[in-house]
Design an enzyme around this catalytic site. Structure first.
Site, PDB file in Angstrom:
ATOM      1  N   GLY A 122      -8.810 -16.350  23.903  1.00  0.00           N
ATOM      2  CA  GLY A 122      -7.672 -15.460  23.673  1.00  0.00           C
ATOM      3  C   GLY A 122      -7.195 -14.672  24.873  1.00  0.00           C
ATOM      4  O   GLY A 122      -6.055 -14.209  24.896  1.00  0.00           O
TER       5      GLY A 122
ATOM      6  N   CYS B 257      -7.169 -23.317  15.696  1.00  0.00           N
ATOM      7  CA  CYS B 257      -7.191 -22.204  16.639  1.00  0.00           C
ATOM      8  C   CYS B 257      -5.741 -21.845  16.962  1.00  0.00           C
ATOM      9  O   CYS B 257      -4.970 -22.706  17.412  1.00  0.00           O
ATOM     10  CB  CYS B 257      -7.913 -22.659  17.910  1.00  0.00           C
ATOM     11  SG  CYS B 257      -7.893 -21.440  19.231  1.00  0.00           S
TER      12      CYS B 257
ATOM     13  N   THR C 130      -8.124 -17.713  13.760  1.00  0.00           N
ATOM     14  CA  THR C 130      -9.022 -18.272  12.745  1.00  0.00           C
ATOM     15  C   THR C 130     -10.370 -17.564  12.687  1.00  0.00           C
ATOM     16  O   THR C 130     -11.133 -17.776  11.751  1.00  0.00           O
ATOM     17  CB  THR C 130      -9.212 -19.784  12.981  1.00  0.00           C
ATOM     18  OG1 THR C 130      -9.712 -19.988  14.318  1.00  0.00           O
ATOM     19  CG2 THR C 130      -7.916 -20.521  12.814  1.00  0.00           C
ATOM     20  N   HIS C 131     -10.655 -16.719  13.661  1.00  0.00           N
ATOM     21  CA  HIS C 131     -11.877 -15.906  13.578  1.00  0.00           C
ATOM     22  C   HIS C 131     -11.733 -14.748  12.583  1.00  0.00           C
ATOM     23  O   HIS C 131     -12.725 -14.249  12.070  1.00  0.00           O
ATOM     24  CB  HIS C 131     -12.210 -15.286  14.947  1.00  0.00           C
ATOM     25  CG  HIS C 131     -12.894 -16.214  15.905  1.00  0.00           C
ATOM     26  ND1 HIS C 131     -12.281 -17.313  16.437  1.00  0.00           N
ATOM     27  CD2 HIS C 131     -14.142 -16.179  16.438  1.00  0.00           C
ATOM     28  CE1 HIS C 131     -13.119 -17.921  17.277  1.00  0.00           C
ATOM     29  NE2 HIS C 131     -14.260 -17.254  17.281  1.00  0.00           N
TER      30      HIS C 131
END
Ligand code: DGL
Length: 277
Positions: free
Chosen positions: A46, A76, A197-198
């Protein structure tokens, strides 16, 4: 006539976050085989530049192709924002097999928000890379030109997850702080996209601090149904996805550490294998 080779559906993320997508994809489409790859050794993505995210993602996609995948999901947002278009438009057409496909998570998520918001004021949480790319703003503007989009980067959320701190008090501090900062931008926000997606791995804390009138959009189920729809519309790809219900896990970090943590996320025993990209 030569029958097309079949292989698992590839699912890629920089780390553990893609497991939140994989879990729902397997629930909706349990019949297929899956090969998950987490580039944990180089996560987080990121905060990395466009060029680096693109190069890392392309390496991962090519690795999954080399393992027999014809279809790869970039589970992602950062990779979808920074690498998907180049891979689809530049790399795939000149690759050894231009009929392979790579799909992302941003478009299906944007298609979904129209059915959710009443005010048309949307908040987006994402990594610094996803928010800086303005991918959500651009995609939402194409589909819903009247909507207002407010992005907010949460640089601490992925490290909290990757370092197994998602249940700790530190997570409370950052989740509350970032929710307050996003909602302070616009009192009419009624829908917030978890554009990384985390982030579903922090969902209990997000629910704790998000006001009840705001709908939280998680991507797992959306991506799963969008993939099911894609396979229905593309029988030529569907017949290249092997069916057996298996799932294998690869990581660029330590395999036993990955397996331990992944088992918690996917709620089944995970045995992972280490690979080098
Ligand atoms: N899970 C990834 C996403 O959806 C990013 C995590 C990272 O920063 O590596 O954006």
């Amino acid at each position: 006539m030569e029958t097309a080779k079949t292989g698992p559906i590839g699912v890629f993320d920089s780390g553990f976050g893609g497991l939140s997508i994989l879990r729902d994809v397997r629930r909706v489409l349990p019949q297929y085989d899956y090969l998950f790859l987490g580039d944990n050794a180089r996560a987080p993505y990121g905060t990395r530049s466009f060029q680096v995210v693109y190069e890392f993602t392309l390496q991962a996609v090519n690795y999954l192709f080399s393992q027999g995948c014809s279809l790869v999901i970039l589970a992602c947002n950062t990779a979808s924002a920074k690498a998907l278009r180049s891979i689809q438009q530049r790399d795939l057409p000149v690759s050894a097999d231009p009929t392979r496909r790579v799909l992302g998570v941003i478009r299906p998520t944007v298609e979904h928000v129209g059915a959710v918001t009443r005010t048309g004021h949307i908040g987006v949480f994402g990594t610094p890379g996803t928010i800086a790319s303005q991918s959500y703003d651009i995609e939402i503007a194409k589909m819903y030109p009247d909507y207002e989009v407010h992005g907010h980067a949460c640089p601490m959320w992925v490290p909290l997850v990757e370092n197994r701190e998602s249940d700790g008090d530190g997570a409370d501090y950052f989740v509350r702080k970032d929710i307050d900062a996003l909602l302070a931008q616009d009192a009419d926000i009624d829908t917030v996209i978890l554009g990384c997606t985390h982030y579903p791995l922090l969902i209990d804390k997000i629910h704790r601090y998000m006001p009840g009138h705001v709908t939280i959009v998680q991507q797992g189920e959306i991506v799963a149904h969008s993939l099911a729809d894609y396979l229905r519309r593309h029988p030529e790809m569907e017949c290249r996805c092997s069916q057996g219900g298996s799932c294998r896990y690869l990581t660029t970090e330590d395999a036993s550490r990955f397996g331990e943590l992944a088992s918690i996320f996917v709620r089944e025993q995970v045995e992972a294998h280490h690979i080098t990209l």
